[in-house]
Design a protein around this motif. Structure first.
Motif, mmCIF file in Angstrom:
data_model
loop_
_atom_site.group_PDB
_atom_site.id
_atom_site.type_symbol
_atom_site.label_atom_id
_atom_site.label_comp_id
_atom_site.label_asym_id
_atom_site.label_seq_id
_atom_site.Cartn_x
_atom_site.Cartn_y
_atom_site.Cartn_z
ATOM 1 N N THR A 102 0.818 -1.213 0.000
ATOM 2 C CA THR A 102 0.000 0.000 0.000
ATOM 3 C C THR A 102 0.854 1.267 0.000
ATOM 4 N N SER A 103 2.034 1.212 0.611
ATOM 5 C CA SER A 103 2.924 2.383 0.566
ATOM 6 C C SER A 103 3.379 2.647 -0.862
ATOM 7 N N GLY A 104 3.715 1.591 -1.592
ATOM 8 C CA GLY A 104 4.135 1.748 -2.981
ATOM 9 C C GLY A 104 3.013 2.250 -3.867
ATOM 10 N N ILE A 105 1.815 1.737 -3.643
ATOM 11 C CA ILE A 105 0.661 2.175 -4.441
ATOM 12 C C ILE A 105 0.368 3.646 -4.165
ATOM 13 N N SER A 106 0.412 4.037 -2.901
ATOM 14 C CA SER A 106 0.165 5.429 -2.540
ATOM 15 C C SER A 106 1.219 6.349 -3.150
ATOM 16 N N LEU A 107 2.464 5.929 -3.098
ATOM 17 C CA LEU A 107 3.553 6.725 -3.680
ATOM 18 C C LEU A 107 3.396 6.819 -5.201
ATOM 19 N N ALA A 108 3.038 5.724 -5.841
ATOM 20 C CA ALA A 108 2.844 5.737 -7.298
ATOM 21 C C ALA A 108 1.701 6.669 -7.682
ATOM 22 N N GLU A 109 0.621 6.609 -6.935
ATOM 23 C CA GLU A 109 -0.557 7.430 -7.239
ATOM 24 C C GLU A 109 -0.229 8.912 -7.159
ATOM 25 N N SER A 110 0.689 9.271 -6.264
ATOM 26 C CA SER A 110 0.978 10.689 -6.072
ATOM 27 C C SER A 110 2.185 11.195 -6.864
ATOM 28 N N PRO A 114 -1.010 8.656 -14.256
ATOM 29 C CA PRO A 114 -2.073 7.711 -13.892
ATOM 30 C C PRO A 114 -1.932 6.345 -14.564
ATOM 31 N N GLU A 115 -1.505 6.310 -15.819
ATOM 32 C CA GLU A 115 -1.360 5.032 -16.520
ATOM 33 C C GLU A 115 -0.244 4.192 -15.896
ATOM 34 N N ASN A 116 0.893 4.831 -15.605
ATOM 35 C CA ASN A 116 1.989 4.110 -14.961
ATOM 36 C C ASN A 116 1.622 3.701 -13.536
ATOM 37 N N ALA A 117 0.883 4.559 -12.837
ATOM 38 C CA ALA A 117 0.434 4.212 -11.484
ATOM 39 C C ALA A 117 -0.504 3.006 -11.540
ATOM 40 N N TYR A 118 -1.342 2.946 -12.563
ATOM 41 C CA TYR A 118 -2.262 1.811 -12.719
ATOM 42 C C TYR A 118 -1.480 0.515 -12.964
ATOM 43 N N LEU A 119 -0.484 0.583 -13.835
ATOM 44 C CA LEU A 119 0.327 -0.606 -14.125
ATOM 45 C C LEU A 119 1.122 -1.044 -12.897
ATOM 46 N N LEU A 120 1.690 -0.084 -12.187
ATOM 47 C CA LEU A 120 2.443 -0.423 -10.979
ATOM 48 C C LEU A 120 1.515 -0.968 -9.900
ATOM 49 N N THR A 121 0.334 -0.405 -9.780
ATOM 50 C CA THR A 121 -0.654 -0.918 -8.826
ATOM 51 C C THR A 121 -1.036 -2.346 -9.183
ATOM 52 N N LEU A 160 1.796 -11.054 -14.386
ATOM 53 C CA LEU A 160 0.539 -11.338 -15.099
ATOM 54 C C LEU A 160 -0.443 -10.189 -14.925
ATOM 55 N N ASN A 161 -0.585 -9.719 -13.690
ATOM 56 C CA ASN A 161 -1.477 -8.585 -13.446
ATOM 57 C C ASN A 161 -1.076 -7.381 -14.292
ATOM 58 N N ALA A 162 0.219 -7.054 -14.291
ATOM 59 C CA ALA A 162 0.686 -5.895 -15.050
ATOM 60 C C ALA A 162 0.458 -6.096 -16.551
ATOM 61 N N GLY A 163 0.693 -7.310 -17.047
ATOM 62 C CA GLY A 163 0.461 -7.599 -18.462
ATOM 63 C C GLY A 163 -0.998 -7.440 -18.851
#
Length: 190
Positions: A102-110, A114-121, A160-163
């Motif tokens: 969740t720390s990584g997702i929060s950091l990516a979102e901010s 948005p597209e890269n944050a979605y892929l990283l999430t 797989l999720n990212a793909g």
């Protein structure tokens, strides 16, 4: 919202694929009656079963919380380092998320698009982070779960999720609106 629902579906589908793959190539685990705890073998439950489950549940809650606090402190210390701040935003979000999802997702979102944050999430949701991995191992001590095969399966799950998320972005081209923080939405300036 649709992108979030699709990420949920992607994660479930990837989990199903990983489960089928592991079942086909590594076989189904069979339980012996010796391995089944006594309270599962019996037909009725006793008051001791209830109190024991509450005690074990509280112990598990403490273990999980300890890992969350530990990794939050590690990420906090890393964030204070000048070299961490100098990393490209997507790399620092990946590093933080590799430790605690969740720390990584929060950091990516901010910090990233948005597209890269979605892929990283998507990746981090499948991988789940080292914190979740160690939480699992702490509550499953005494089982035959092995660390390296588990981490390999979780890494493949993240990939797989990212793909699938990249495929979704390519085919649907969703328009992401800027996220508003919970506190920012309800505050007024004084």
């Amino acid at each position: 919202r649709r992108a979030g629902v699709m990420l949920y579906v992607i994660t479930l589908f990837s989990s199903l694929l990983i489960g089928i793959f592991l079942h086909i190539f590594f076989g189904a685990a069979t339980e012996k009656s010796d391995d089944i705890p006594p309270y599962v073998q019996r037909k009725s439950l006793s008051p001791a079963d209830f109190t024991g489950s509450v005690k074990r549940g509280f112990s598990t809650l403490l273990q999980v919380s300890a890992f969350l606090l530990f990794f939050a402190a590690v990420i906090g210390c890393l964030s204070a380092l000048p070299r961490f701040s100098a990393l490209p935003p997507i790399l620092s979000a990946l590093l933080a998320g590799g430790l605690e999802m969740t720390s990584g997702i929060s950091l990516a979102e901010s910090t990233v698009s948005p597209e890269n944050a979605y892929l990283l999430t998507a990746f981090l949701t499948g991988f789940a982070g080292l914190s979740v991995c160690l939480q699992l191992f702490s509550v499953s001590e005494g089982t035959e779960l092995r660390l390296l095969p588990y981490l390999a399966a979780k890494t493949v799950h993240g990939l797989l999720n990212a793909g699938f998320a990249a495929l979704y972005l390519y085919l649907r081209k969703p328009e992401f609106s800027p996220a508003r923080g919970v506190l920012a939405a309800g505050t007024t300036s004084t």
